[in-house]
Scaffold this motif. Structure first.
Motif, PDB file in Angstrom:
ATOM      1  N   GLN A   4       0.830  -1.210   0.000  1.00  0.00           N
ATOM      2  CA  GLN A   4       0.000   0.000   0.000  1.00  0.00           C
ATOM      3  C   GLN A   4       0.864   1.260   0.000  1.00  0.00           C
ATOM      4  O   GLN A   4       0.568   2.229  -0.701  1.00  0.00           O
ATOM      5  N   ILE A   5       1.939   1.218   0.798  1.00  0.00           N
ATOM      6  CA  ILE A   5       2.825   2.384   0.846  1.00  0.00           C
ATOM      7  C   ILE A   5       3.494   2.597  -0.509  1.00  0.00           C
ATOM      8  O   ILE A   5       3.567   3.725  -1.020  1.00  0.00           O
ATOM      9  N   ILE A   6       3.975   1.497  -1.119  1.00  0.00           N
ATOM     10  CA  ILE A   6       4.649   1.608  -2.414  1.00  0.00           C
ATOM     11  C   ILE A   6       3.678   2.112  -3.475  1.00  0.00           C
ATOM     12  O   ILE A   6       4.036   2.934  -4.332  1.00  0.00           O
ATOM     13  N   ASP A   7       2.433   1.635  -3.417  1.00  0.00           N
ATOM     14  CA  ASP A   7       1.441   2.060  -4.408  1.00  0.00           C
ATOM     15  C   ASP A   7       1.129   3.541  -4.284  1.00  0.00           C
ATOM     16  O   ASP A   7       0.770   4.191  -5.268  1.00  0.00           O
ATOM     17  N   GLY A   8       1.267   4.083  -3.083  1.00  0.00           N
ATOM     18  CA  GLY A   8       0.960   5.496  -2.883  1.00  0.00           C
ATOM     19  C   GLY A   8       2.099   6.439  -3.222  1.00  0.00           C
ATOM     20  O   GLY A   8       1.927   7.656  -3.169  1.00  0.00           O
ATOM     21  N   LEU A   9       3.276   5.890  -3.563  1.00  0.00           N
ATOM     22  CA  LEU A   9       4.414   6.749  -3.872  1.00  0.00           C
ATOM     23  C   LEU A   9       4.281   7.339  -5.268  1.00  0.00           C
ATOM     24  O   LEU A   9       3.738   6.713  -6.175  1.00  0.00           O
ATOM     25  N   SER A  10       4.787   8.524  -5.422  1.00  0.00           N
ATOM     26  CA  SER A  10       4.795   9.191  -6.720  1.00  0.00           C
ATOM     27  C   SER A  10       6.112   9.949  -6.854  1.00  0.00           C
ATOM     28  O   SER A  10       6.967   9.898  -5.973  1.00  0.00           O
ATOM     29  N   ALA A  11       6.263  10.647  -7.968  1.00  0.00           N
ATOM     30  CA  ALA A  11       7.506  11.376  -8.214  1.00  0.00           C
ATOM     31  C   ALA A  11       7.732  12.470  -7.169  1.00  0.00           C
ATOM     32  O   ALA A  11       8.872  12.860  -6.910  1.00  0.00           O
ATOM     33  N   ARG A  12       6.638  12.950  -6.554  1.00  0.00           N
ATOM     34  CA  ARG A  12       6.775  13.999  -5.537  1.00  0.00           C
ATOM     35  C   ARG A  12       7.044  13.445  -4.148  1.00  0.00           C
ATOM     36  O   ARG A  12       7.247  14.210  -3.211  1.00  0.00           O
ATOM     37  N   GLN A  13       7.022  12.119  -4.006  1.00  0.00           N
ATOM     38  CA  GLN A  13       7.215  11.503  -2.690  1.00  0.00           C
ATOM     39  C   GLN A  13       8.430  10.599  -2.655  1.00  0.00           C
ATOM     40  O   GLN A  13       8.501   9.673  -1.860  1.00  0.00           O
ATOM     41  N   LEU A  14       9.404  10.844  -3.539  1.00  0.00           N
ATOM     42  CA  LEU A  14      10.609  10.026  -3.546  1.00  0.00           C
ATOM     43  C   LEU A  14      11.464  10.245  -2.301  1.00  0.00           C
ATOM     44  O   LEU A  14      12.350   9.443  -2.012  1.00  0.00           O
ATOM     45  N   HIS A  15      11.192  11.316  -1.568  1.00  0.00           N
ATOM     46  CA  HIS A  15      11.941  11.568  -0.339  1.00  0.00           C
ATOM     47  C   HIS A  15      11.466  10.692   0.815  1.00  0.00           C
ATOM     48  O   HIS A  15      12.144  10.600   1.843  1.00  0.00           O
ATOM     49  N   ARG A  16      10.312  10.040   0.648  1.00  0.00           N
ATOM     50  CA  ARG A  16       9.769   9.225   1.742  1.00  0.00           C
ATOM     51  C   ARG A  16      10.582   7.951   1.909  1.00  0.00           C
ATOM     52  O   ARG A  16      11.081   7.379   0.939  1.00  0.00           O
ATOM     53  N   ARG A  17      10.707   7.476   3.149  1.00  0.00           N
ATOM     54  CA  ARG A  17      11.431   6.244   3.451  1.00  0.00           C
ATOM     55  C   ARG A  17      10.505   5.312   4.232  1.00  0.00           C
ATOM     56  O   ARG A  17       9.706   5.757   5.074  1.00  0.00           O
ATOM     57  N   VAL A  18      10.602   4.020   3.935  1.00  0.00           N
ATOM     58  CA  VAL A  18       9.689   3.035   4.534  1.00  0.00           C
ATOM     59  C   VAL A  18      10.367   2.180   5.596  1.00  0.00           C
ATOM     60  O   VAL A  18       9.701   1.484   6.359  1.00  0.00           O
TER      61      VAL A  18
END
Length: 480
Positions: free
Chosen positions: A207-221
């Protein structure tokens, strides 16, 4: 068609990890239950048969003792035989002596002798023999017989009914089958619930990976409390996000730099064209405008060529032919090309290179050309540019040094970036594209080496190209 649909449905169902874990868990549970129940069943059968065998053996021993005590008294022998048979329910005894036949029997009715399928077996040695005998489907017996030597010999038969044992074992088997079925159903239900619960972190990660986009590449899981099996995956995914973020930012900066660099010559071309068209001009004015446009066209052409080279160099499948070259000859060829420019600027070119280098000839000369071109633009009259080689462990270094204006310390970390030009280093505006050193770095990366730069303001700049040394020369890598 039905078989194909059933196969596809089975594949879809078994494609779930939770379903697979459930099936394996259920199969393992059933196998363990069957193994444990089968072992207990075998032990029970052996124990019941051992008890029956001990009873039969003791009866044979008792009748044999009576036979010895009452050798000439048939009535007493029959009496003792009947007593032994009556002590345990379901025990039948008879004594046979040829040619007379049966000389004593325990009861008036003996199902093994008086049924439609009489017992006909006899021991052929003096050892005890044991048989399982079935008169009807639900009438089972265990028979033991022993022949004793004499003149004539005597054989003692003892039988015990095992019908109750067989019924008990049948009930046990049905109970085992029922328990296995119930355990299988419980294992399937519990296993599926356990598997679904255990797979929740996987669904959460998806779910987290599916919600990632080009604007959220800074997010870490990896910061979340993942199970140990997913922690390594989450860490590797964070590394992938970091690489993607770096690449995306580099592409964004690259696109912005391209737009910025292309805008300047396009604005110049458009402005000169508008001025030329604003009113009538003389042929000399038009010629001057066209000459200026040609300079900008040349700059645009060089920029496009450089960008195309960088794009090809960054392809993951880029391969090079790297024969062994004479570094002195390669440097001499590049110096010869720039010698006229150096003479015009009163700059001395010194070639001190020597030794073999494993490199692509065209790319090596292009890297040296970019470095010499930069050095000539930033070295004042009367200066010197020297090219020498140095041998390090597993490396051959080509070192290009100049006595030019140098680069400010704050600009040094960015000199290999695309379109970057330090203001203090741009002595002659309009002659560069800001891609020369970026191309040099890409060429060195293609060769598995690296490019480093050292500089001081007012003193000069030194660029070092480090090439890996090939241990053995192959026929395909002969110097050209």
């Amino acid at each position: 068609m039905f078989l194909k649909d059933a196969t596809e449905a089975f594949r879809r169902v078994t494609g779930s990890i939770a379903v697979r874990l459930t099936l394996w868990y259920a199969l393992l549970s059933v196998l363990l239950i069957v193994a444990a129940g089968g072992t207990l069943y075998w032990v029970l059968v052996e124990q019941l048969q051992q008890v029956d065998s001990q009873i039969l053996s003791s009866k044979i021993h008792a009748v044999h003792s009576a036979l010895g005590r009452h050798a000439g008294n048939a009535a007493a022998l029959r009496h003792e035989t009947q007593l032994e048979a009556s002590t345990i329910r379901g025990v039948f005894i008879w004594v046979s002596r040829p040619p007379v036949g049966i000389i004593a029997r325990g009861r008036d009715f003996n199902p093994l002798l008086d049924s439609s399928r009489p017992f006909t077996k006899s021991p052929n040695t003096l050892q005890k023999k044991e048989w399982k005998w079935k008169i009807h489907d639900h009438d089972h017996y265990l028979v033991m017989a022993q022949r004793f030597a004499g003149n004539p010999s005597t054989t003692i038969y003892v039988a015990i009914s095992t019908t109750q044992n067989a019924q008990f074992l049948a009930i046990y088997r049905r109970a085992l089958l029922l328990a296995t079925t119930l355990v299988l159903l419980a294992a399937v239900a519990a296993g599926y619930l356990i598997a679904r619960r255990a797979m929740r972190p996987v669904a959460r990660l998806a779910q987290i990976i599916d919600g990632l986009s080009a604007r959220q590449l800074h997010r870490r899981v990896a910061d979340e409390p993942w199970p140990s099996e997913l922690r390594n995956l989450a860490t590797n995914f964070d590394r992938l996000l970091g690489r993607l973020e770096t690449s995306f930012n580099r592409i964004s900066r690259f696109s912005a730099d391209i737009a910025h660099e292309l805008r300047t010559p396009l604005h110049i071309l458009r402005g000169e064209a508008e001025i030329a068209l604003s009113r009538g001009r003389s042929p000399a004015d038009y010629q001057t405008c066209i000459e200026s446009a040609m300079e900008e066209y040349g700059r645009l052409s060089r920029m496009v060529d450089a960008l195309l080279f960088l794009a090809r160099a960054e392809q993951p499948d880029a391969q090079l032919d790297t024969p062994l070259l004479d570094s002195r000859e390669e440097v001499a060829a590049v110096c010869a090309f720039y010698q006229a420019m150096a003479d015009e600027s009163d700059i001395t070119l010194v070639n001190k290179a020597s030794g073999p280098v494993a490199a692509n000839p065209g790319l090596l000369r292009r890297a040296l050309s970019n470095l010499l071109g930069n050095a000539l633009r930033h070295t004042p009259a009367g200066g010197q540019i020297s090219i020498r080689t140095a041998i390090q462990p597993s490396l051959l270094q080509i070192i290009v040094s100049d006595s030019g204006s140098g680069i400010a310390p704050e600009d040094l970390p960015h000199v290999f970036d695309r379109f970057y030009c330090a203001d203090a280093a741009r002595l002659r505006q309009g002659q560069g594209t800001g891609l020369g050193l970026a191309i040099v770095r890409s060429i060195m990366q293609l060769h598995g080496g690296e490019a480093t730069l050292q500089s001081e303001l007012g003193t000069g700049t030194t660029v070092t190209l480090s090439f890996p040394i090939i241990a053995a020369e192959t026929p395909a890598s002969q110097p050209r």
